[in-house]
Design an enzyme around this catalytic site. Structure first.
Site, mmCIF file in Angstrom:
data_model
loop_
_atom_site.group_PDB
_atom_site.id
_atom_site.type_symbol
_atom_site.label_atom_id
_atom_site.label_comp_id
_atom_site.label_asym_id
_atom_site.label_seq_id
_atom_site.Cartn_x
_atom_site.Cartn_y
_atom_site.Cartn_z
ATOM 1 N N HIS B 461 0.671 -1.269 -0.060
ATOM 2 C CA HIS B 461 -0.122 0.008 -0.056
ATOM 3 C C HIS B 461 0.900 1.405 0.094
ATOM 4 C CE1 HIS B 461 -3.860 2.171 0.102
ATOM 5 N NE2 HIS B 461 -4.223 1.348 0.740
ATOM 6 N N ASP B 465 -2.242 1.505 -4.624
ATOM 7 C CA ASP B 465 -3.776 1.902 -4.178
ATOM 8 C C ASP B 465 -4.734 0.803 -4.437
ATOM 9 O OD1 ASP B 465 -4.151 4.690 -6.406
ATOM 10 O OD2 ASP B 465 -4.418 2.597 -6.536
#
Lengths: 380, 491
Positions: B461, B465
């Site tokens: 992350h 995304d």
């Protein structure tokens, strides 16, 4: 008489053979034979581990008092090392992996042999008191002489059989237990000699060990001497001579080594013979000291490697490499992680590839690391 | 002649056994002896009556166990391996060591029960036949066993060893077992022996007794297994057992004797600790979805025979891998790498898609290199090659390093959804569940049979995304649900 009756009454044996008294040619009939006492067995399997397990099973489970058993077996391509030998010293493991040739360690002593379907294995089981290897070899030569009187096969003091006084056609090994003993030997009838010699040559440099070394000898196949022979004819002749010598019926019992009902406990014995811990782990301790040159693009370096191996696993490891080529922390990192790892190229490669994931991400360093690791693994 | 001697002596021994209680009180004081050397049979026989006792004596006896004759006139052997060390407890017939002589490997077994107090040789030393091999400290009462062994030595045949002639049958049992039987007035001929060659074991006597009295006699903790404090073996508490009330209900709680086992972490596991600890530093997020593989299943069936005619086994994996590569062309950030300081992203040009494989050695992740250049058939052939190498332990560094993206087909073993862990230095990984036949609604609203597989993605992350992962997954899914669309984009 009294002694033999006592064993007839053994409850355990009765239980073992209860399920088996069907067709006399297909299963192991009870070995309490009337008159003489003994049997001739032949294996239906060509799997080296299964056949070695049958030897162990007979050695551990059959009472050989007053009995003589001959067991005949052949294997598909395999190298069999002696109980206290070092496979890295005795054969070319890389070549064997490429050709799918299996490696087995037997429980008897002696040297390394190559088996394939052109090689006959014979095991002579007796009570420990009646253990006599020369007697068995004389019986074999007698049978070969009767078969082909002009062929010169004779036993030596080292218990080899020589053809024409020069070529080895058979090697011997033996195992003695508390009450039983067996003597087994090979007989080269029609083996792949080229493969034999290439597979039994170790590429390992700088190996120091106290393991029993093999004594290499020039070999020849009996069929090369006389093309009219084949494994079947030779086995028949040996069986005939054996039956004559021990007063047995000419009756061969076929053994299926996968049959747990006939040979209870055999599957575990077969499994035990295949474990890494037995085949490689039983190697007496040894050390490898070697150096090689590594090159990457325009730079090169000399590496010295010192590895001590105990029970087939790396006990200590020292990698010396010039600092400019690869940082010494990385070398020490590799060396310390190798300790406790099996002395095995695939295990080492798996380890070093995993270690690479947490190393600094530089393409040059990665390449050099890979080259170093490949070379280290190639020693194993 | 030796056989006759044995019979005569055992007869005498039997006589002594019956008269035992008389000796208990009077001969205690004269019993202590040390350095008991074996070669005096006559001495043993004459002194038999001293050695029969029920109560243990304080001093243990140290006996020299000499290397016995191996046959063929061999005088020396090389010690190759010890199976025991000083302080170990051994039972009669346990293997002590392996020696080798002239291509013969010999297993030396113990003649006595006791504790090893000294090893005379190291590995690779030359041992002399007839000279001491080990010292065994044995308890006094067990010395009865010795005499029969000494008598055995000249005959060297195990069937003459410790036999009891009853009704013309020979029953085999060690002296400890014999005494147990005698104390409980059991005829050995009535006991079924379950040991080797029909030998009667202590357990057989206890079973016989429990059947007779209906009581379960607790087995003495087998001293052979428990490493002892360096003393003679403790006497099995049979005398105490006799006092157990016979009418107790026969239910005993099973006693768990398992022990924890601690081993140091070695080799690959140590490396995995490092890798996974590094992976832990990556903030993972997961994204899962369901894929309808009905059309792909049909396509694969049609293509399977064609591949086999070319000598290649076609599974679903080549399709999954190629579809992933096509997706990575649109979302190259999933094929990237973040450096250690998190300063730079490197977008990798090659799609080296790793395939997590479960082998005999455990987890291994070989990768298919440059998938962006390969056809489905090429990928299938390469997978076959990697599988063969993996099975024979021949995977090399080329196959195991350089991966940029990984797929794990855990569904081949089982499972639906998973939470895979990213393998550094990569940034994404996918885990495929098993393909199941499930009912689904089609476009017409009818219930049809569909081949459904679940996929679970994990991504880093820090640079990826959720939307990117979702779009990549949707693209991958569309290629697989409608394989014809792959043709449009195949390079």
């Amino acid at each position: 008489m009294l002694i033999r009756r006592a064993f007839d009454i053994c409850v355990k044996k009765q239980h073992v053979f209860k399920s088996v008294v069907s067709s006399p040619h297909s299963t192991l009939s009870p070995l309490n034979l009337e008159g003489g006492g003994g049997a001739i067995l032949k294996s239906l399997s060509t799997n080296v581990y299964e056949n070695l397990a049958v030897e162990d099973w007979i050695h551990d489970n059959i009472d050989l008092q007053g009995k003589n058993i001959l067991f005949l077996w052949r294997n598909s391509s395999a190298v069999v090392i002696g109980r206290h030998q070092n496979p890295w010293q005795e054969c070319n493991l890389k070549l064997m992996r490429e050709h799918g040739i299996q490696l087995a360690r037997r429980r008897s002593g002696g040297g390394t042999v190559y088996h394939d379907m052109g090689n006959i294995n014979m095991t002579f089981f007796t009570n420990k008191k009646k253990y006599d290897r020369m007697k068995n070899l004389n019986m074999i030569t007698k049978s070969l002489n009767k078969l082909r009187p002009q062929m010169d096969v004779r036993p030596t003091e080292r218990l080899d059989l020589l053809l024409n006084g020069h070529f080895k056609v058979s090697g011997t090994a033996a195992k003695l237990g508390r009450t039983n003993a067996y003597h087994h030997c090979t007989l080269l009838c029609n083996s792949d000699r080229a493969l034999l010699s290439s597979v039994l040559k170790s590429p390992c440099q700088g190996l120091k060990s106290n393991a029993t070394p093999s004594v290499p000898s020039p070999v020849k196949n009996l069929l090369e001497e006389d093309p009219t022979l084949d494994c079947g004819i030779i086995m028949d002749s040996i069986v005939t001579e054996y039956t004559k010598q021990y007063g047995l019926d000419h009756h061969i019992i076929l053994i299926e080594p996968k049959d747990e009902a006939t040979l209870p406990g055999i599957s575990k014995m077969t499994q035990d013979l295949q474990t890494w811990e037995w085949v490689f782990g039983k190697t007496p301790k040894f050390s490898v000291s070697t150096s090689f040159k590594l090159g990457y693009k325009l730079s090169s370096a000399m590496v010295t490697l010192n590895i001590a191996v105990k029970n087939g696993t790396i006990d200590s490891c020292n990698i010396k490499l010039p600092q400019h080529w690869l940082p010494s922390e990385m070398c020490e990192h590799l060396a310390s992680h190798l300790i406790g790892n099996k002395f095995c190229p695939s295990e080492t490669t798996r380890l070093t590839s995993a270690l690479l994931r947490t190393c600094p991400q530089s393409e040059e360093l990665h390449h050099k690391w890979n080259i170093l690791c490949e070379n280290v693994a190639s020693v194993m | 002649m030796a056989a006759v001697t044995v019979l005569r002596c055992s007869g005498r021994f039997m006589g002594r056994l019956i008269c035992a209680p008389q000796y208990r009180s009077c001969t205690r004081g004269r019993f202590i002896r040390s350095d008991y050397i074996l070669n005096k049979p006559s001495l043993k026989i004459g002194q038999q009556r001293r050695f029969f006792r029920n109560t243990p004596v304080a001093a243990g006896q140290v006996l020299q166990f000499k290397l016995s004759d191996i046959g063929e006139g061999i005088t020396e052997v090389t010690v190759k391996e010890w199976y025991v060390k000083e302080g170990d407890t051994v039972s009669q017939f346990d293997s002590i060591c392996e020696v080798q002589s002239d291509k013969a490997s010999v297993t030396i077994t113990s003649r006595y029960d006791g504790v090893i107090s000294k090893l005379y040789y190291n590995v690779d030393d030359t041992a002399i036949v007839g000279k001491p091999l080990v010292d065994i400290e044995t308890e006094a009462v067990k010395v009865g066993a010795l005499e029969e062994d000494v008598l055995e030595a000249p005959a060297v045949s195990h069937d003459e060893h410790t036999h009891q002639e009853i009704k013309g049958q020979k029953t085999m049992a060690t002296p400890a077992v014999r005494r147990l039987a005698m104390e409980n007035n059991i005829k050995l001929s009535e006991v079924v022996g379950t040991g080797r060659d029909g030998r009667i074991l202590k357990e057989d006597i206890l079973n016989y007794l429990s059947k007779q009295t209906g009581a379960i006699l607790p087995l003495s903790p087998t001293p052979e297994i428990v490493p002892p404090p360096p003393q003679a073996r403790t006497t099995p508490p049979q005398p105490k057992d006799k006092s157990l009330p016979v009418t107790k209900p026969a239910v005993t709680k099973p006693v768990f004797t398992g022990k924890d086992r601690t081993e140091p972490l070695k080799g690959f596991h140590k490396a995995m600790v490092k890798t996974m600890s590094a992976a832990l530093k990556i903030p993972h997020f997961g994204y899962c979805d369901e894929i309808d593989l009905t059309q792909l299943a049909q396509l694969r069936e049609e293509l399977k025979s064609m591949a086999e005619s070319r000598g290649v086994r076609l599974s679903y994996m080549p399709f999954f891998i190629k579809a992933a590569s096509l997706g990575l062309l649109h979302y190259p950030i999933l094929n990237a790498s973040l450096d250690d300081s998190c300063q730079n992203i490197t977008y990798k040009a090659s799609h080296n898609i790793g395939l997590a494989m479960d082998t005999q050695q455990g987890l291994i992740v070989p990768n298919v290199r440059n998938v962006q250049m390969l056809s489905i058939f090429d990928i299938a052939a390469e997978l076959n090659r990697l599988q063969t190498l993996g099975a024979t332990g021949q995977l090399g560094t080329n196959e195991l390093t350089g991966g940029t993206f990984t797929i794990s087909n855990i569904g081949s073993i089982g499972g639906t959804y998973a939470k895979p862990v990213i393998l550094p230095p990569e940034v994404a990984i996918g885990a495929l569940g098993k393909i199941q036949a499930l009912p689904r609604f089609n476009a017409k609203g009818e219930v049809v049979k569909a081949h459904i597989m679940n996929v679970s993605w994990s991504a880093d992350h820090r640079i990826i995304d959720g939307a990117t992962m979702c779009r990549f997954s949707n693209l991958w899914k569309s290629y697989l649900e409608n394989p014809a669309s792959m043709l449009m984009d195949l390079k």
